[in-house]
Design a protein around this motif. Structure first.
Motif, PDB file in Angstrom:
ATOM      1  N   UNK A 145       0.844  -1.192   0.000  1.00 19.17           N
ATOM      2  CA  UNK A 145       0.000   0.000   0.000  1.00 19.17           C
ATOM      3  C   UNK A 145       0.881   1.244   0.000  1.00 19.17           C
ATOM      4  N   UNK A 146       0.836   2.015  -1.067  1.00 18.64           N
ATOM      5  CA  UNK A 146       1.665   3.218  -1.181  1.00 18.64           C
ATOM      6  C   UNK A 146       0.855   4.486  -0.951  1.00 18.64           C
ATOM      7  N   UNK A 147      -0.378   4.339  -0.512  1.00 17.69           N
ATOM      8  CA  UNK A 147      -1.221   5.506  -0.277  1.00 17.69           C
ATOM      9  C   UNK A 147      -1.048   5.973   1.159  1.00 17.69           C
ATOM     10  N   UNK A 148       0.042   6.661   1.400  1.00 18.30           N
ATOM     11  CA  UNK A 148       0.299   7.198   2.730  1.00 18.30           C
ATOM     12  C   UNK A 148       0.187   8.715   2.671  1.00 18.30           C
ATOM     13  N   UNK A 149      -0.164   9.302   3.772  1.00 11.44           N
ATOM     14  CA  UNK A 149      -0.269  10.742   3.835  1.00 11.44           C
ATOM     15  C   UNK A 149       1.139  11.324   3.914  1.00 11.44           C
ATOM     16  N   UNK A 150       1.407  12.320   3.075  1.00 11.67           N
ATOM     17  CA  UNK A 150       2.728  12.935   3.039  1.00 11.67           C
ATOM     18  C   UNK A 150       2.671  14.371   3.537  1.00 11.67           C
ATOM     19  N   UNK A 151       3.828  14.878   3.919  1.00  5.42           N
ATOM     20  CA  UNK A 151       3.916  16.282   4.318  1.00  5.42           C
ATOM     21  C   UNK A 151       3.623  17.149   3.101  1.00  5.42           C
ATOM     22  N   UNK A 152       3.085  18.341   3.322  1.00  5.23           N
ATOM     23  CA  UNK A 152       2.721  19.218   2.196  1.00  5.23           C
ATOM     24  C   UNK A 152       3.881  19.516   1.248  1.00  5.23           C
ATOM     25  N   UNK A 153       5.099  19.604   1.743  1.00  5.69           N
ATOM     26  CA  UNK A 153       6.224  19.934   0.879  1.00  5.69           C
ATOM     27  C   UNK A 153       6.774  18.707   0.137  1.00  5.69           C
ATOM     28  N   UNK A 154       6.177  17.530   0.311  1.00  5.33           N
ATOM     29  CA  UNK A 154       6.652  16.305  -0.351  1.00  5.33           C
ATOM     30  C   UNK A 154       5.707  15.792  -1.417  1.00  5.33           C
ATOM     31  N   UNK A 155       4.686  16.555  -1.751  1.00  7.26           N
ATOM     32  CA  UNK A 155       3.683  16.098  -2.728  1.00  7.26           C
ATOM     33  C   UNK A 155       4.169  16.243  -4.127  1.00  7.26           C
TER      34      UNK A 155
END
Length: 68
Positions: free
Chosen positions: A58-68
């Protein structure tokens, strides 16, 4: 759990059941680690055998705003 005997040359034989379960072949390299009061042997695998081992992760992880 298997028990093995250390030879006078400090050699051990990996029991057949363990060799077969881990598909260890003659001449294959293993990494030796000392962890606290035990020894761990980790079979080294060719990189091409690793292809696809993360399939389905599962690669659907929440990322920090600056990593999108």
């Amino acid at each position: 759990m298997e028990t093995v005997l250390v030879s006078p040359k400090f050699q051990v034989v990996i029991p057949r059941a363990v060799r077969e379960a881990l598909r260890i072949r003659p001449g294959q390299k293993v990494q030796v680690l000392q962890y606290e009061d035990r020894i761990e042997l980790i079979p080294l695998r060719p990189i091409h055998e690793m292809r696809g081992f993360l399939r389905g992760i599962d690669t659907t992880i929440e990322r920090e705003p600056d990593r999108v």
